[in-house]
Design a protein around this motif. Sequence first.
Motif, PDB file in Angstrom:
ATOM      1  N   SER A 247       0.554  -1.315   0.116  1.00 18.28           N
ATOM      2  CA  SER A 247       0.054  -0.024   0.125  1.00 18.28           C
ATOM      3  C   SER A 247       0.659   1.477  -0.145  1.00 18.28           C
ATOM      4  O   SER A 247       0.336   2.211  -0.550  1.00 18.28           O
ATOM      5  CB  SER A 247      -1.147  -0.042   1.153  1.00 18.28           C
ATOM      6  OG  SER A 247      -0.282  -0.052   2.483  1.00 18.28           O
ATOM      7  N   PRO A 248       2.015   1.235   0.726  1.00 15.58           N
ATOM      8  CA  PRO A 248       2.802   2.717   0.486  1.00 15.58           C
ATOM      9  C   PRO A 248       3.286   2.926  -0.714  1.00 15.58           C
ATOM     10  O   PRO A 248       3.580   4.159  -0.861  1.00 15.58           O
ATOM     11  CB  PRO A 248       3.721   2.676   1.700  1.00 15.58           C
ATOM     12  CG  PRO A 248       3.397   1.167   2.300  1.00 15.58           C
ATOM     13  CD  PRO A 248       2.466   0.364   1.723  1.00 15.58           C
ATOM     14  N   ILE A 249       3.666   1.917  -1.344  1.00 16.55           N
ATOM     15  CA  ILE A 249       4.387   2.342  -2.697  1.00 16.55           C
ATOM     16  C   ILE A 249       3.288   2.030  -3.910  1.00 16.55           C
ATOM     17  O   ILE A 249       3.382   2.776  -4.784  1.00 16.55           O
ATOM     18  CB  ILE A 249       5.787   1.471  -2.688  1.00 16.55           C
ATOM     19  CG1 ILE A 249       6.547   1.906  -1.683  1.00 16.55           C
ATOM     20  CG2 ILE A 249       6.269   1.803  -3.998  1.00 16.55           C
ATOM     21  CD1 ILE A 249       7.517   1.074  -1.273  1.00 16.55           C
TER      22      ILE A 249
ATOM     23  N   ILE B  22       7.378  12.957  -3.468  1.00 12.38           N
ATOM     24  CA  ILE B  22       8.087  12.320  -2.254  1.00 12.38           C
ATOM     25  C   ILE B  22       9.436  11.816  -2.475  1.00 12.38           C
ATOM     26  O   ILE B  22      10.248  12.614  -1.605  1.00 12.38           O
ATOM     27  CB  ILE B  22       7.205  11.123  -1.759  1.00 12.38           C
ATOM     28  CG1 ILE B  22       5.791  11.356  -1.081  1.00 12.38           C
ATOM     29  CG2 ILE B  22       8.053  10.401  -0.544  1.00 12.38           C
ATOM     30  CD1 ILE B  22       4.956  10.106  -0.731  1.00 12.38           C
ATOM     31  N   LEU B  23       9.652  11.492  -3.498  1.00 15.83           N
ATOM     32  CA  LEU B  23      11.102  11.177  -3.943  1.00 15.83           C
ATOM     33  C   LEU B  23      11.879  12.349  -3.804  1.00 15.83           C
ATOM     34  O   LEU B  23      13.047  12.668  -3.428  1.00 15.83           O
ATOM     35  CB  LEU B  23      11.337  10.194  -4.871  1.00 15.83           C
ATOM     36  CG  LEU B  23      10.816   8.648  -4.540  1.00 15.83           C
ATOM     37  CD1 LEU B  23      10.881   7.927  -6.134  1.00 15.83           C
ATOM     38  CD2 LEU B  23      11.525   8.032  -3.620  1.00 15.83           C
ATOM     39  N   LEU B  24      11.430  13.388  -4.534  1.00 21.12           N
ATOM     40  CA  LEU B  24      12.393  14.800  -4.852  1.00 21.12           C
ATOM     41  C   LEU B  24      12.298  15.431  -3.824  1.00 21.12           C
ATOM     42  O   LEU B  24      13.265  16.095  -3.556  1.00 21.12           O
ATOM     43  CB  LEU B  24      11.427  15.403  -6.110  1.00 21.12           C
ATOM     44  CG  LEU B  24      11.626  14.776  -7.501  1.00 21.12           C
ATOM     45  CD1 LEU B  24      10.763  15.607  -8.556  1.00 21.12           C
ATOM     46  CD2 LEU B  24      12.997  14.825  -7.765  1.00 21.12           C
TER      47      LEU B  24
ATOM     48  N   TYR C  97       7.388   8.012   8.629  1.00 23.66           N
ATOM     49  CA  TYR C  97       6.430   8.108   9.604  1.00 23.66           C
ATOM     50  C   TYR C  97       5.206   9.214   9.279  1.00 23.66           C
ATOM     51  O   TYR C  97       4.249   8.827   9.020  1.00 23.66           O
ATOM     52  CB  TYR C  97       6.800   8.132  10.956  1.00 23.66           C
ATOM     53  CG  TYR C  97       5.639   8.243  12.013  1.00 23.66           C
ATOM     54  CD1 TYR C  97       4.917   7.264  12.393  1.00 23.66           C
ATOM     55  CD2 TYR C  97       5.272   9.633  12.550  1.00 23.66           C
ATOM     56  CE1 TYR C  97       3.726   7.230  13.177  1.00 23.66           C
ATOM     57  CE2 TYR C  97       4.312   9.517  13.570  1.00 23.66           C
ATOM     58  CZ  TYR C  97       3.548   8.623  13.644  1.00 23.66           C
ATOM     59  OH  TYR C  97       2.570   8.606  14.716  1.00 23.66           O
ATOM     60  N   LEU C  98       5.760  10.336   8.841  1.00 24.07           N
ATOM     61  CA  LEU C  98       5.012  11.390   8.336  1.00 24.07           C
ATOM     62  C   LEU C  98       4.213  11.065   7.069  1.00 24.07           C
ATOM     63  O   LEU C  98       3.046  11.467   6.939  1.00 24.07           O
ATOM     64  CB  LEU C  98       5.704  12.735   8.135  1.00 24.07           C
ATOM     65  CG  LEU C  98       6.115  13.401   9.468  1.00 24.07           C
ATOM     66  CD1 LEU C  98       6.861  14.649   9.397  1.00 24.07           C
ATOM     67  CD2 LEU C  98       4.885  13.677  10.541  1.00 24.07           C
ATOM     68  N   ILE C  99       4.783  10.568   6.034  1.00 26.52           N
ATOM     69  CA  ILE C  99       4.279  10.061   4.924  1.00 26.52           C
ATOM     70  C   ILE C  99       3.323   9.015   5.051  1.00 26.52           C
ATOM     71  O   ILE C  99       2.052   9.142   4.589  1.00 26.52           O
ATOM     72  CB  ILE C  99       5.226   9.396   3.915  1.00 26.52           C
ATOM     73  CG1 ILE C  99       6.366  10.807   3.490  1.00 26.52           C
ATOM     74  CG2 ILE C  99       4.722   8.974   2.544  1.00 26.52           C
ATOM     75  CD1 ILE C  99       7.351  10.386   2.763  1.00 26.52           C
ATOM     76  N   PHE C 100       3.552   8.105   6.126  1.00 29.61           N
ATOM     77  CA  PHE C 100       2.334   7.014   6.241  1.00 29.61           C
ATOM     78  C   PHE C 100       1.301   7.692   7.083  1.00 29.61           C
ATOM     79  O   PHE C 100       0.103   7.221   6.663  1.00 29.61           O
ATOM     80  CB  PHE C 100       3.196   6.072   7.001  1.00 29.61           C
ATOM     81  CG  PHE C 100       2.014   5.031   7.725  1.00 29.61           C
ATOM     82  CD1 PHE C 100       1.732   3.962   6.960  1.00 29.61           C
ATOM     83  CD2 PHE C 100       1.623   5.265   9.286  1.00 29.61           C
ATOM     84  CE1 PHE C 100       0.845   3.110   7.424  1.00 29.61           C
ATOM     85  CE2 PHE C 100       0.665   4.333   9.515  1.00 29.61           C
ATOM     86  CZ  PHE C 100       0.304   3.255   8.683  1.00 29.61           C
ATOM     87  N   ILE C 101       1.455   8.610   7.823  1.00 25.71           N
ATOM     88  CA  ILE C 101       0.087   9.156   8.396  1.00 25.71           C
ATOM     89  C   ILE C 101      -0.419  10.015   7.466  1.00 25.71           C
ATOM     90  O   ILE C 101      -1.745   9.836   7.274  1.00 25.71           O
ATOM     91  CB  ILE C 101       0.692  10.177   9.933  1.00 25.71           C
ATOM     92  CG1 ILE C 101       1.367   9.171  10.667  1.00 25.71           C
ATOM     93  CG2 ILE C 101      -0.517  10.819  10.079  1.00 25.71           C
ATOM     94  CD1 ILE C 101       0.316   8.211  11.285  1.00 25.71           C
ATOM     95  N   LEU C 102       0.223  10.966   6.634  1.00 23.37           N
ATOM     96  CA  LEU C 102      -0.549  11.439   5.738  1.00 23.37           C
ATOM     97  C   LEU C 102      -1.423  10.832   4.444  1.00 23.37           C
ATOM     98  O   LEU C 102      -2.476  11.012   4.294  1.00 23.37           O
ATOM     99  CB  LEU C 102       0.381  12.532   5.022  1.00 23.37           C
ATOM    100  CG  LEU C 102       0.965  13.771   5.701  1.00 23.37           C
ATOM    101  CD1 LEU C 102       2.130  14.357   5.052  1.00 23.37           C
ATOM    102  CD2 LEU C 102      -0.056  14.795   6.213  1.00 23.37           C
ATOM    103  N   LEU C 103      -0.592   9.604   4.278  1.00 29.21           N
ATOM    104  CA  LEU C 103      -1.392   8.883   3.400  1.00 29.21           C
ATOM    105  C   LEU C 103      -2.503   8.115   3.899  1.00 29.21           C
ATOM    106  O   LEU C 103      -3.782   7.851   3.268  1.00 29.21           O
ATOM    107  CB  LEU C 103      -0.467   7.996   2.504  1.00 29.21           C
ATOM    108  CG  LEU C 103       0.440   8.310   1.613  1.00 29.21           C
ATOM    109  CD1 LEU C 103       1.529   7.352   1.352  1.00 29.21           C
ATOM    110  CD2 LEU C 103      -0.166   9.150   0.463  1.00 29.21           C
ATOM    111  N   GLN C 104      -2.284   7.747   4.990  1.00 27.62           N
ATOM    112  CA  GLN C 104      -3.629   6.903   5.760  1.00 27.62           C
ATOM    113  C   GLN C 104      -4.866   8.101   6.170  1.00 27.62           C
ATOM    114  O   GLN C 104      -5.892   7.451   5.653  1.00 27.62           O
ATOM    115  CB  GLN C 104      -3.114   6.277   7.005  1.00 27.62           C
ATOM    116  CG  GLN C 104      -2.252   5.264   6.944  1.00 27.62           C
ATOM    117  CD  GLN C 104      -2.970   3.926   6.299  1.00 27.62           C
ATOM    118  OE1 GLN C 104      -3.622   4.138   5.422  1.00 27.62           O
ATOM    119  NE2 GLN C 104      -2.615   2.700   6.783  1.00 27.62           N
TER     120      GLN C 104
END
Length: 148
Positions: free
Chosen positions: A70-72, A83-85, A121-128
Amino acid sequence: MAHEHKLEIFRGLWKFKSNTQKIWGVLVFLTIVTAIEVVLGIYKPESLMYPLMTPFEGGFFATIGNILFSPIIYMKPLNLIFILLTIVKAYYITWDFMHMRDEKGSLRKMVVWTGVFLICYLIFILLQEGGYVFEVYNTDDALIKRDF
């Protein structure tokens, strides 16, 4: 100065003659990366607006696969590029402008890995949370209806 700074970027592929040239070189690189982000954000190419895969349906292994991918895989490629940039920009700002390359290895690892884990962690929280808000507003049986 007590010691000289390293005057190369991209792991030694591009070398500069002075600190001033290096600062300008890194600034130009960061400006190019930011320009790419802005252009992608304005035009939003249609080919980058759809996920690479759809979630699996079925039993236990499908659930495990959805959690792992799910994250990718289920993310829009445009979001993954942003996100990568952003991570590349944060790396070069820390590495060159904050002179992390001139510090001891243990301090570098401590600062860089803390930032990497925090960003993940922040990316995970924002996506969820973003997925939840999308579901609340945009499904057929949405809990909240748009009236504006």
